[in-house]
Design an enzyme around this catalytic site. Structure first.
Site, mmCIF file in Angstrom:
data_model
loop_
_atom_site.group_PDB
_atom_site.id
_atom_site.type_symbol
_atom_site.label_atom_id
_atom_site.label_comp_id
_atom_site.label_asym_id
_atom_site.label_seq_id
_atom_site.Cartn_x
_atom_site.Cartn_y
_atom_site.Cartn_z
ATOM 1 N N LYS A 144 27.925 44.542 44.126
ATOM 2 C CA LYS A 144 27.591 45.047 45.464
ATOM 3 C C LYS A 144 26.096 45.277 45.601
ATOM 4 O O LYS A 144 25.509 44.984 46.630
ATOM 5 C CB LYS A 144 28.335 46.350 45.723
ATOM 6 C CG LYS A 144 29.802 46.098 45.906
ATOM 7 C CD LYS A 144 30.478 47.212 46.664
ATOM 8 C CE LYS A 144 31.951 46.913 46.736
ATOM 9 N NZ LYS A 144 32.719 47.518 45.645
ATOM 10 N N LYS A 189 18.841 50.543 36.441
ATOM 11 C CA LYS A 189 18.826 51.485 37.574
ATOM 12 C C LYS A 189 17.431 52.068 37.776
ATOM 13 O O LYS A 189 17.001 52.290 38.908
ATOM 14 C CB LYS A 189 19.844 52.612 37.346
ATOM 15 C CG LYS A 189 21.281 52.164 37.508
ATOM 16 C CD LYS A 189 21.642 52.022 38.990
ATOM 17 C CE LYS A 189 23.062 51.519 39.161
ATOM 18 N NZ LYS A 189 23.449 51.295 40.551
ATOM 19 N N LYS A 195 26.076 38.223 37.937
ATOM 20 C CA LYS A 195 27.448 38.730 38.088
ATOM 21 C C LYS A 195 27.639 39.212 39.530
ATOM 22 O O LYS A 195 26.690 39.693 40.165
ATOM 23 C CB LYS A 195 27.746 39.839 37.075
ATOM 24 C CG LYS A 195 27.224 41.196 37.447
ATOM 25 C CD LYS A 195 28.040 42.342 36.832
ATOM 26 C CE LYS A 195 27.671 43.625 37.572
ATOM 27 N NZ LYS A 195 28.552 44.702 37.579
HETATM 28 N N1 AQP Z 1 31.347 40.603 38.547
HETATM 29 C C1 AQP Z 1 32.284 41.226 37.861
HETATM 30 N N2 AQP Z 1 33.062 40.528 36.996
HETATM 31 C C2 AQP Z 1 34.036 41.152 36.275
HETATM 32 N N3 AQP Z 1 34.297 42.471 36.379
HETATM 33 C C3 AQP Z 1 33.552 43.205 37.220
HETATM 34 N N4 AQP Z 1 33.557 44.503 37.541
HETATM 35 C C4 AQP Z 1 32.587 44.747 38.443
HETATM 36 N N5 AQP Z 1 31.938 43.609 38.753
HETATM 37 C C5 AQP Z 1 32.511 42.625 37.992
HETATM 38 C C6 AQP Z 1 34.472 45.481 36.971
HETATM 39 O O1 AQP Z 1 35.057 46.196 38.048
HETATM 40 C C7 AQP Z 1 35.281 47.539 37.633
HETATM 41 C C8 AQP Z 1 34.665 48.477 38.637
HETATM 42 O O2 AQP Z 1 33.268 48.359 38.563
HETATM 43 P P1 AQP Z 1 32.291 49.443 39.129
HETATM 44 O O3 AQP Z 1 32.880 50.783 39.082
HETATM 45 O O4 AQP Z 1 30.932 49.207 38.552
HETATM 46 O O5 AQP Z 1 32.388 49.028 40.626
HETATM 47 P P2 AQP Z 1 31.351 48.498 41.612
HETATM 48 O O6 AQP Z 1 30.246 49.468 41.651
HETATM 49 O O7 AQP Z 1 32.056 48.183 42.879
HETATM 50 O O8 AQP Z 1 30.985 47.119 40.930
HETATM 51 P P3 AQP Z 1 29.698 46.364 41.189
HETATM 52 O O9 AQP Z 1 29.696 45.734 42.526
HETATM 53 O O10 AQP Z 1 29.515 45.398 40.064
HETATM 54 O O11 AQP Z 1 28.658 47.523 41.076
HETATM 55 P P4 AQP Z 1 27.109 47.491 41.063
HETATM 56 O O12 AQP Z 1 26.696 47.169 42.457
HETATM 57 O O13 AQP Z 1 26.756 48.891 40.642
HETATM 58 O O14 AQP Z 1 26.678 46.440 40.084
HETATM 59 C C9 AQP Z 1 34.659 47.694 36.248
HETATM 60 O O15 AQP Z 1 35.663 47.615 35.269
HETATM 61 C C10 AQP Z 1 33.735 46.519 36.153
HETATM 62 O O16 AQP Z 1 33.571 46.086 34.808
#
Ligand code: AQP
Length: 332
Positions: free
Chosen positions: A204, A121, A201
């Site tokens: 978003k 971050k 991975k």
């Molecule tokens: N790619 C992924 N594969 C498996 N699990 C995932 N999770 C997120 N991405 C993957 C799981 O989803 C839950 C919520 O995650 P979060 O609160 O981090 O939600 P998010 O911000 O919408 O997820 P992003 O898109 O992955 O966030 P950023 O953009 O911040 O990187 C968690 O249990 C997570 O492990």
């Protein structure tokens, strides 16, 4: 104290938090949400939309309000049943920030500075390295231990944070006596879902997502732009399903994925065919949730009522934990 020793707990408790980053992508569902849905039948399940966490990166009030509603509607549409689990918004239970402060006093700064997400971050938002980014894992630990949850359904990307929660619990219990169980992560069969680039991975912030509730034309664009097996140049080249992310994503959505993989291996089918089929399968899989999501988004007051009920239902648990913690720490 083990969780079995607590007479207020009838079934083992699980807890998980999810950021209000708008409607979820298939990585969120395959990595975490489908476990939320499954485990609500077996455990006393508490799920939280973590809007305090979101404030570390999102500073647009209207957007935060809208995305919180979208995430709540999405979770309900995907199968969370308010009769079987508790769904609430983190800021509706202010005990979370109080407990986070108390846990900060047992958490060395060095533990937080070495967290991989903090380093990421710092690099991705260099003009906004706010204090919340550093203390994010302490608030996450507070979320979990507030309800003395023993299991936490999350994707693998959360492993480092969960390990830190365990360390914080150990530090607290060592200083003030056994209070919290050490939470354990529970993963699905797809603990890390790769994004449309096939390398990183699905996330978003990277912008490589397949969005469950997006309009069909957006979903089509996302799936048709997916990177496949980069060694398969010609249509007649045999494909390698083991390394092709489109093929891998057929596994959770297509009961006949082995037949599809065979088609790729023998070059009977091309990448475009396999992508078109994946789009059809994903639309079929989420047809009901997509319809239900539209209904819920048309009834924001109904969704707000469910969230308010959830926050109220867990008030006694949160207050009991705070009374115990204040007492143990010597606060009058
Ligand atoms: N790619 C992924 N594969 C498996 N699990 C995932 N999770 C997120 N991405 C993957 C799981 O989803 C839950 C919520 O995650 P979060 O609160 O981090 O939600 P998010 O911000 O919408 O997820 P992003 O898109 O992955 O966030 P950023 O953009 O911040 O990187 C968690 O249990 C997570 O492990």
């Amino acid at each position: 104290m083990t969780i079995e020793a607590d007479p207020t707990i009838t079934r083992p408790r699980i807890f998980s938090g999810i950021q209000p980053s708008g409607a979820p992508h298939i990585g969120n569902d395959l990595g975490a949400i489908r476990n939320y849905v499954k485990l609500q039948h077996e455990y006393e399940a508490i799920y939280c939309i973590v809007d305090y966490h979101a404030l570390t990166s999102l500073h647009d009030p209207e957007r935060l309000r809208r995305q919180t509603l979208e995430m709540a509607a999405a979770l309900l549409a995907l199968g969370l049943d308010p009769e079987r689990c508790t769904l609430f918004v983190q800021s509706h239970r202010p005990e979370h920030t109080e407990l986070a402060w108390l846990l900060m006093t047992v958490t060395p700064v060095s533990w937080l500075e070495r967290t991989p997400t903090y380093k990421e971050k710092k690099a991705s938002q260099p003009d906004d390295v706010n204090h919340g980014l550093l203390t994010y894992p302490v608030l996450q630990a507070a979320d979990i231990v507030m309800y003395k949850a023993s299991l936490v359904p999350v994707g693998k990307d959360q492993a480092a944070h969960l390990e830190l929660s365990r360390e914080i619990v150990r530090a607290f219990n060592a200083r003030y006596g056994d209070t919290f169980p050490e939470p354990l992560a529970v993963h699905t069969e797809s603990p890390i879902v790769l994004g449309t680039d096939g390398i990183r991975k699905m996330s978003k912030s990277i912008g490589n997502t397949i969005d469950i509730f997006a309009p069909e034309d957006v979903l089509r664009k996302q799936i048709m732009s997916m990177v496949t097996d980069t060694q398969r140049i010609l249509r007649t080249d045999p494909g390698r399903p083991e390394v092709c992310n489109v093929c891998q994503l057929h596994r959770p959505y297509s009961a006949d994925f082995e037949r599809i993989w065979e088609g790729e291996r023998t070059a009977r089918t091309g990448c475009v065919d396999t992508k078109k089929l994946l789009l059809a399968r994903i639309l079929e899989h989420y047809a009901e949730p997509r319809a239900r999501y539209a209904e819920l988004m048309d009834d924001p007051d109904g969704v707000d009522r469910i969230l308010a009920d959830g926050a109220e239902r867990i008030r006694p648990m949160a207050q009991a934990t705070m009374t115990e913690v204040r007492e143990k720490m010597g606060l009058r």
